[in-house]
Design a protein around this motif. Structure first.
Motif, PDB file in Angstrom:
ATOM      1  N   MET A   1      12.054  54.362   3.104  1.00 60.92           N
ATOM      2  CA  MET A   1      12.554  55.624   3.648  1.00 60.92           C
ATOM      3  C   MET A   1      13.985  55.838   3.138  1.00 60.92           C
ATOM      4  SD  MET A   1      11.465  58.113   5.731  1.00 60.92           S
ATOM      5  CE  MET A   1      10.038  57.291   6.379  1.00 60.92           C
ATOM      6  N   LYS A   2      14.272  57.045   2.718  1.00 57.93           N
ATOM      7  CA  LYS A   2      15.599  57.412   2.229  1.00 57.93           C
ATOM      8  C   LYS A   2      16.274  58.330   3.242  1.00 57.93           C
ATOM      9  CE  LYS A   2      13.997  57.365  -2.550  1.00 57.93           C
ATOM     10  NZ  LYS A   2      13.820  58.183  -3.755  1.00 57.93           N
ATOM     11  N   TYR A   3      17.587  58.449   3.122  1.00 55.92           N
ATOM     12  CA  TYR A   3      18.376  59.361   3.948  1.00 55.92           C
ATOM     13  C   TYR A   3      18.879  60.507   3.079  1.00 55.92           C
ATOM     14  CZ  TYR A   3      18.497  55.702   7.501  1.00 55.92           C
ATOM     15  OH  TYR A   3      18.156  54.765   8.440  1.00 55.92           O
ATOM     16  N   PHE A   4      18.919  61.699   3.663  1.00 52.77           N
ATOM     17  CA  PHE A   4      19.403  62.894   2.959  1.00 52.77           C
ATOM     18  C   PHE A   4      20.349  63.663   3.863  1.00 52.77           C
ATOM     19  CE2 PHE A   4      15.394  61.740   1.085  1.00 52.77           C
ATOM     20  CZ  PHE A   4      15.591  61.936  -0.272  1.00 52.77           C
ATOM     21  N   ALA A   5      21.536  63.941   3.348  1.00 50.96           N
ATOM     22  CA  ALA A   5      22.508  64.753   4.083  1.00 50.96           C
ATOM     23  C   ALA A   5      22.284  66.206   3.702  1.00 50.96           C
ATOM     24  CB  ALA A   5      23.931  64.333   3.714  1.00 50.96           C
ATOM     25  N   VAL A   6      22.094  67.046   4.718  1.00 50.79           N
ATOM     26  CA  VAL A   6      21.904  68.476   4.480  1.00 50.79           C
ATOM     27  C   VAL A   6      23.064  69.214   5.140  1.00 50.79           C
ATOM     28  CG1 VAL A   6      20.427  70.474   4.854  1.00 50.79           C
ATOM     29  CG2 VAL A   6      19.411  68.252   4.342  1.00 50.79           C
ATOM     30  N   ILE A   7      23.855  69.844   4.307  1.00 46.66           N
ATOM     31  CA  ILE A   7      24.988  70.642   4.781  1.00 46.66           C
ATOM     32  C   ILE A   7      24.522  72.086   4.851  1.00 46.66           C
ATOM     33  CG2 ILE A   7      27.323  71.439   4.263  1.00 46.66           C
ATOM     34  CD1 ILE A   7      27.599  68.765   2.629  1.00 46.66           C
ATOM     35  N   SER A   8      24.677  72.683   6.029  1.00 48.60           N
ATOM     36  CA  SER A   8      24.301  74.097   6.157  1.00 48.60           C
ATOM     37  C   SER A   8      25.566  74.917   6.361  1.00 48.60           C
ATOM     38  CB  SER A   8      23.321  74.304   7.315  1.00 48.60           C
ATOM     39  OG  SER A   8      23.904  73.986   8.551  1.00 48.60           O
TER      40      SER A   8
ATOM     41  N   LYS B   1      12.229  68.255  17.795  1.00 52.42           N
ATOM     42  CA  LYS B   1      10.852  67.893  17.432  1.00 52.42           C
ATOM     43  C   LYS B   1      10.853  66.920  16.254  1.00 52.42           C
ATOM     44  CE  LYS B   1       6.836  70.084  15.249  1.00 52.42           C
ATOM     45  NZ  LYS B   1       7.088  69.623  13.903  1.00 52.42           N
ATOM     46  N   LEU B   2      11.625  67.238  15.215  1.00 48.62           N
ATOM     47  CA  LEU B   2      11.693  66.356  14.055  1.00 48.62           C
ATOM     48  C   LEU B   2      12.297  65.004  14.428  1.00 48.62           C
ATOM     49  CD1 LEU B   2      12.841  68.774  11.192  1.00 48.62           C
ATOM     50  CD2 LEU B   2      10.533  67.927  11.672  1.00 48.62           C
ATOM     51  N   GLY B   3      13.265  65.021  15.330  1.00 46.67           N
ATOM     52  CA  GLY B   3      13.867  63.776  15.787  1.00 46.67           C
ATOM     53  C   GLY B   3      12.851  62.877  16.472  1.00 46.67           C
ATOM     54  N   LYS B   4      12.010  63.465  17.314  1.00 48.71           N
ATOM     55  CA  LYS B   4      10.962  62.694  17.997  1.00 48.71           C
ATOM     56  C   LYS B   4       9.959  62.107  17.011  1.00 48.71           C
ATOM     57  CE  LYS B   4      11.206  64.991  22.456  1.00 48.71           C
ATOM     58  NZ  LYS B   4      10.538  65.859  23.434  1.00 48.71           N
ATOM     59  N   GLU B   5       9.812  62.766  15.868  1.00 49.59           N
ATOM     60  CA  GLU B   5       8.907  62.289  14.817  1.00 49.59           C
ATOM     61  C   GLU B   5       9.587  61.264  13.899  1.00 49.59           C
ATOM     62  OE1 GLU B   5       7.638  65.857  12.821  1.00 49.59           O
ATOM     63  OE2 GLU B   5       6.585  66.611  14.594  1.00 49.59           O
ATOM     64  N   GLY B   6      10.863  60.972  14.155  1.00 53.61           N
ATOM     65  CA  GLY B   6      11.600  60.013  13.340  1.00 53.61           C
ATOM     66  C   GLY B   6      12.102  60.567  12.028  1.00 53.61           C
ATOM     67  N   LYS B   7      12.195  61.887  11.915  1.00 52.68           N
ATOM     68  CA  LYS B   7      12.586  62.524  10.654  1.00 52.68           C
ATOM     69  C   LYS B   7      14.046  62.959  10.618  1.00 52.68           C
ATOM     70  CE  LYS B   7       7.884  64.048   9.900  1.00 52.68           C
ATOM     71  NZ  LYS B   7       6.961  65.188   9.884  1.00 52.68           N
ATOM     72  N   VAL B   8      14.736  62.918  11.765  1.00 51.23           N
ATOM     73  CA  VAL B   8      16.160  63.259  11.825  1.00 51.23           C
ATOM     74  C   VAL B   8      16.915  62.049  12.357  1.00 51.23           C
ATOM     75  CG1 VAL B   8      17.917  64.702  12.926  1.00 51.23           C
ATOM     76  CG2 VAL B   8      15.819  65.736  12.082  1.00 51.23           C
TER      77      VAL B   8
ATOM     78  N   TYR C   1      18.575  63.686   7.433  1.00 48.37           N
ATOM     79  CA  TYR C   1      17.122  63.564   7.512  1.00 48.37           C
ATOM     80  C   TYR C   1      16.686  62.215   6.948  1.00 48.37           C
ATOM     81  CZ  TYR C   1      16.759  68.603   8.358  1.00 48.37           C
ATOM     82  OH  TYR C   1      16.863  69.860   8.889  1.00 48.37           O
ATOM     83  N   LYS C   2      15.531  61.747   7.411  1.00 41.38           N
ATOM     84  CA  LYS C   2      14.892  60.555   6.867  1.00 41.38           C
ATOM     85  C   LYS C   2      13.555  60.989   6.269  1.00 41.38           C
ATOM     86  CE  LYS C   2      14.608  57.208   9.824  1.00 41.38           C
ATOM     87  NZ  LYS C   2      14.562  56.389  11.053  1.00 41.38           N
ATOM     88  N   ALA C   3      13.361  60.666   4.983  1.00 36.63           N
ATOM     89  CA  ALA C   3      12.133  61.075   4.300  1.00 36.63           C
ATOM     90  C   ALA C   3      11.964  60.242   3.034  1.00 36.63           C
ATOM     91  CB  ALA C   3      12.184  62.561   3.956  1.00 36.63           C
ATOM     92  N   ASP C   4      10.799  60.361   2.427  1.00 38.21           N
ATOM     93  CA  ASP C   4      10.518  59.640   1.189  1.00 38.21           C
ATOM     94  C   ASP C   4      11.060  60.345  -0.048  1.00 38.21           C
ATOM     95  OD1 ASP C   4       9.195  57.501   2.422  1.00 38.21           O
ATOM     96  OD2 ASP C   4       7.311  58.622   2.480  1.00 38.21           O
ATOM     97  N   SER C   5      11.283  61.668   0.051  1.00 32.86           N
ATOM     98  CA  SER C   5      11.746  62.398  -1.128  1.00 32.86           C
ATOM     99  C   SER C   5      12.556  63.638  -0.727  1.00 32.86           C
ATOM    100  CB  SER C   5      10.562  62.846  -1.985  1.00 32.86           C
ATOM    101  OG  SER C   5       9.846  63.874  -1.330  1.00 32.86           O
ATOM    102  N   GLN C   6      13.328  64.121  -1.686  1.00 32.44           N
ATOM    103  CA  GLN C   6      14.115  65.330  -1.468  1.00 32.44           C
ATOM    104  C   GLN C   6      13.201  66.535  -1.264  1.00 32.44           C
ATOM    105  OE1 GLN C   6      17.629  65.716  -3.809  1.00 32.44           O
ATOM    106  NE2 GLN C   6      17.660  67.940  -3.653  1.00 32.44           N
TER     107      GLN C   6
END
Length: 90
Positions: free
Chosen positions: A1-8, A29-36, A52-57
């Motif tokens: 799992m990789k980490y991605f910083a998203v600046i809005s 919701k995404l946090g409960k799914e382990g994606k944030v 975010y936590k995900a496998d790809s950008q």
């Protein structure tokens, strides 16, 4: 799992304010799914940061583009892969 910083970045304050609850519920919701990993707004009102936590950008891009802030034009975004390093204070 990789980490991605998203600046809005803020594009439309009125849209941002009206979509805030939807945005927060989406991230919850995404946090409960382990994606944030972490989230927060900038105190100067210019936007915020979500890790975010995900496998790809591409996976992160899809999640970000479903965020009401982005899909409704309240904010722009940029994604950066982030290598997290915890600091040990010993």
């Amino acid at each position: 799992m990789k980490y991605f910083a998203v600046i809005s970045r803020m594009l439309d304050v009125d849209k941002n304010n009206s979509l805030r609850d939807e945005h927060l519920n989406y991230l919850k919701k995404l946090g409960k799914e382990g994606k944030v990993f972490s989230k927060g707004r900038f105190t100067d009102g210019t936007g915020g940061l979500v890790i975010y936590k995900a496998d790809s950008q591409e996976v992160v891009k899809n999640m970000v583009e479903c965020d009401p802030f982005v899909s409704e034009g309240a904010r722009s975004y940029e994604i950066h892969e982030w290598v997290m390093q915890l600091i040990n204070n010993e």
